[in-house]
Design an enzyme around this catalytic site. Sequence first.
Site, PDB file in Angstrom:
ATOM      1  N   ASN A  16       0.720  -1.601  -0.243  1.00 46.11           N
ATOM      2  CA  ASN A  16      -0.129  -0.044   0.003  1.00 46.11           C
ATOM      3  C   ASN A  16       0.665   1.245  -0.321  1.00 46.11           C
ATOM      4  O   ASN A  16       1.554   1.788   1.119  1.00 46.11           O
ATOM      5  CB  ASN A  16      -0.700   0.279   1.297  1.00 46.11           C
ATOM      6  CG  ASN A  16      -2.069   1.463   1.474  1.00 46.11           C
ATOM      7  OD1 ASN A  16      -1.390   1.931   0.691  1.00 46.11           O
ATOM      8  ND2 ASN A  16      -2.050   1.495   2.521  1.00 46.11           N
ATOM      9  N   TRP A  17       0.901   1.837  -1.061  1.00 45.16           N
ATOM     10  CA  TRP A  17       1.826   3.331  -0.868  1.00 45.16           C
ATOM     11  C   TRP A  17       1.131   4.540  -0.711  1.00 45.16           C
ATOM     12  O   TRP A  17       1.602   5.684  -0.931  1.00 45.16           O
ATOM     13  CB  TRP A  17       2.700   3.604  -2.582  1.00 45.16           C
ATOM     14  CG  TRP A  17       3.353   2.131  -2.820  1.00 45.16           C
ATOM     15  CD1 TRP A  17       3.798   1.352  -2.595  1.00 45.16           C
ATOM     16  CD2 TRP A  17       3.531   1.791  -4.055  1.00 45.16           C
ATOM     17  NE1 TRP A  17       4.594   0.895  -3.196  1.00 45.16           N
ATOM     18  CE2 TRP A  17       4.809   0.823  -4.454  1.00 45.16           C
ATOM     19  CE3 TRP A  17       3.497   3.057  -5.691  1.00 45.16           C
ATOM     20  CZ2 TRP A  17       5.012   0.424  -5.849  1.00 45.16           C
ATOM     21  CZ3 TRP A  17       4.164   2.564  -6.264  1.00 45.16           C
ATOM     22  CH2 TRP A  17       5.531   1.218  -6.493  1.00 45.16           C
ATOM     23  N   LYS A  18      -0.189   3.951  -0.435  1.00 43.84           N
ATOM     24  CA  LYS A  18      -0.599   5.376   0.607  1.00 43.84           C
ATOM     25  C   LYS A  18      -0.476   6.734  -0.389  1.00 43.84           C
ATOM     26  O   LYS A  18      -0.375   6.665  -1.749  1.00 43.84           O
ATOM     27  CB  LYS A  18      -0.364   5.718   2.129  1.00 43.84           C
ATOM     28  CG  LYS A  18       0.332   4.549   2.628  1.00 43.84           C
ATOM     29  CD  LYS A  18       0.209   4.485   3.890  1.00 43.84           C
ATOM     30  CE  LYS A  18       0.385   3.102   4.772  1.00 43.84           C
ATOM     31  NZ  LYS A  18       0.070   3.008   6.145  1.00 43.84           N
ATOM     32  N   HIS A 101      -9.231   0.567   4.592  1.00 46.95           N
ATOM     33  CA  HIS A 101      -8.057   0.531   5.751  1.00 46.95           C
ATOM     34  C   HIS A 101      -8.214   1.582   6.953  1.00 46.95           C
ATOM     35  O   HIS A 101      -9.292   2.670   6.956  1.00 46.95           O
ATOM     36  CB  HIS A 101      -7.215   1.746   4.405  1.00 46.95           C
ATOM     37  CG  HIS A 101      -5.629   1.039   5.571  1.00 46.95           C
ATOM     38  ND1 HIS A 101      -5.974   2.571   6.306  1.00 46.95           N
ATOM     39  CD2 HIS A 101      -4.697   0.809   5.216  1.00 46.95           C
ATOM     40  CE1 HIS A 101      -4.276   1.664   6.359  1.00 46.95           C
ATOM     41  NE2 HIS A 101      -4.007   1.180   6.186  1.00 46.95           N
ATOM     42  N   GLU A 103      -6.774   3.793   8.315  1.00 54.23           N
ATOM     43  CA  GLU A 103      -6.176   5.298   7.999  1.00 54.23           C
ATOM     44  C   GLU A 103      -7.762   5.888   7.011  1.00 54.23           C
ATOM     45  O   GLU A 103      -8.001   7.099   7.250  1.00 54.23           O
ATOM     46  CB  GLU A 103      -5.157   5.747   6.696  1.00 54.23           C
ATOM     47  CG  GLU A 103      -3.948   5.400   7.760  1.00 54.23           C
ATOM     48  CD  GLU A 103      -2.482   4.978   6.719  1.00 54.23           C
ATOM     49  OE1 GLU A 103      -3.294   5.049   6.207  1.00 54.23           O
ATOM     50  OE2 GLU A 103      -1.846   4.940   7.442  1.00 54.23           O
ATOM     51  N   GLU A 173      -5.554  -5.449  10.520  1.00 57.40           N
ATOM     52  CA  GLU A 173      -4.663  -4.358  10.293  1.00 57.40           C
ATOM     53  C   GLU A 173      -4.420  -3.959  12.640  1.00 57.40           C
ATOM     54  O   GLU A 173      -5.764  -3.300  11.939  1.00 57.40           O
ATOM     55  CB  GLU A 173      -4.433  -2.931   9.753  1.00 57.40           C
ATOM     56  CG  GLU A 173      -4.282  -3.940   8.315  1.00 57.40           C
ATOM     57  CD  GLU A 173      -3.222  -3.295   7.433  1.00 57.40           C
ATOM     58  OE1 GLU A 173      -2.145  -3.115   6.699  1.00 57.40           O
ATOM     59  OE2 GLU A 173      -4.036  -2.141   6.899  1.00 57.40           O
ATOM     60  N   GLY A 179       2.207   1.737  11.257  1.00 62.14           N
ATOM     61  CA  GLY A 179       3.126   3.053  10.507  1.00 62.14           C
ATOM     62  C   GLY A 179       3.978   2.820  11.403  1.00 62.14           C
ATOM     63  O   GLY A 179       4.815   4.318  12.477  1.00 62.14           O
ATOM     64  N   SER A 219       3.260  -3.025  10.290  1.00 62.33           N
ATOM     65  CA  SER A 219       5.157  -2.437  10.503  1.00 62.33           C
ATOM     66  C   SER A 219       5.877  -4.073   9.871  1.00 62.33           C
ATOM     67  O   SER A 219       6.961  -4.883  10.541  1.00 62.33           O
ATOM     68  CB  SER A 219       5.274  -2.303  11.893  1.00 62.33           C
ATOM     69  OG  SER A 219       4.855  -1.436  11.900  1.00 62.33           O
ATOM     70  N   GLY A 240       2.987  -1.473   4.025  1.00 65.07           N
ATOM     71  CA  GLY A 240       3.072  -0.043   4.012  1.00 65.07           C
ATOM     72  C   GLY A 240       4.228   0.775   3.800  1.00 65.07           C
ATOM     73  O   GLY A 240       4.749  -0.018   3.188  1.00 65.07           O
ATOM     74  N   GLY A 241       4.551   1.097   5.155  1.00 65.29           N
ATOM     75  CA  GLY A 241       6.241   1.918   5.263  1.00 65.29           C
ATOM     76  C   GLY A 241       7.407   1.086   3.642  1.00 65.29           C
ATOM     77  O   GLY A 241       7.917   1.450   3.225  1.00 65.29           O
TER      78      GLY A 241
HETATM   79  C1  PEP Z   1      -0.439  -0.244   6.235  1.00 60.84           C
HETATM   80  O1  PEP Z   1      -0.477   0.879   5.568  1.00 60.84           O
HETATM   81  O2  PEP Z   1      -1.557  -1.390   5.701  1.00 60.84           O
HETATM   82  C2  PEP Z   1       0.188  -0.485   6.867  1.00 60.84           C
HETATM   83  C3  PEP Z   1       0.408  -1.673   7.217  1.00 60.84           C
HETATM   84  O3  PEP Z   1       1.247  -0.084   6.581  1.00 60.84           O
HETATM   85  P1  PEP Z   1       3.293   0.236   8.074  1.00 60.84           P
HETATM   86  O4  PEP Z   1       2.767  -1.601   7.141  1.00 60.84           O
HETATM   87  O5  PEP Z   1       3.711   1.252   7.004  1.00 60.84           O
HETATM   88  O6  PEP Z   1       2.891  -0.713   9.216  1.00 60.84           O
END
Ligand code: PEP
Length: 257
Positions: A16-18, A101, A103, A173, A179, A219, A240-241
């Site tokens: 997920n590049w957000k 998600h 967010e 999640e 994050g 993470s 994500g990151g």
């Molecule tokens: C996400 O955005 O779905 C996520 C899990 O982010 P991260 O891996 O950065 O925690």
Amino acid sequence: MLGANMNSRKPLIAGNWKMFKTCEEAVETARQLVKLVADDTVDVMIAPAFTSLMPVSDVVKGSCVALGAQNLFWEPEGAYTGEISSGMLVSAGCSYVIIGHSERRQYFGETDLTVNKKIKAAIKDNLMPVVCVGESEKERESNHTFSVLDKQVEKGLESLTLNDLETLIIAYEPIWAIGTGKTATSKQAQEVHKYLRLLIKKKFGNNLADSIRILYGGSVKPDNIKELMLMPDVDGALVGGASLKAETFSKIINFQI
Ligand code: PEP
């Protein structure tokens, strides 16, 4: 073979590049990634921002990397300024879409009801929904994790049929792990994934419970993916990151090597 591969569920590693990367940056990362991913024993998906879908679609065409979007609106078209429909995503080359998600729930007012509408729209256009569920830190600390998930699954999947759910993917999640660098331990992830599979079994029966893919997100990094994937009910990851750099993400994708 590791956990998820001991059953018939093919692992999915999704990035997920957000709201990161310009078109040029997204294309460049996708180019690098395509070169690093050749293993088709794992499904791979990247979800860039809407503006990068078309150009990235050209890059990943014919490769092991599939394209996903980060959101959609449930109406097929109309006067909905700023929104994107499932048909538009398909025409931009998407086969997956992330829905609900945390967010989006936290900053953009998504609810289980909107999640449900979005899932239905995605399925209608043959997009595979990756539906996010998970509890906050406060909810976990007050022992409400399971009741939060009960509600998210119950309402989010309301009035969907077995047929509808064939391609649906759940992403667990925990909000406190997104994050933050705080990953759920593999034991914590397995406990929740097992619970979610049981919920699906109660609601939709054995076959779907056995076949549905449940991803872990929060993470995920190259150094914790193996341990997570050893868990029998963890079928992949939503990253994500650590998906933003092709080399790092490829290490997660190639977790079996
Ligand atoms: C996400 O955005 O779905 C996520 C899990 O982010 P991260 O891996 O950065 O925690």
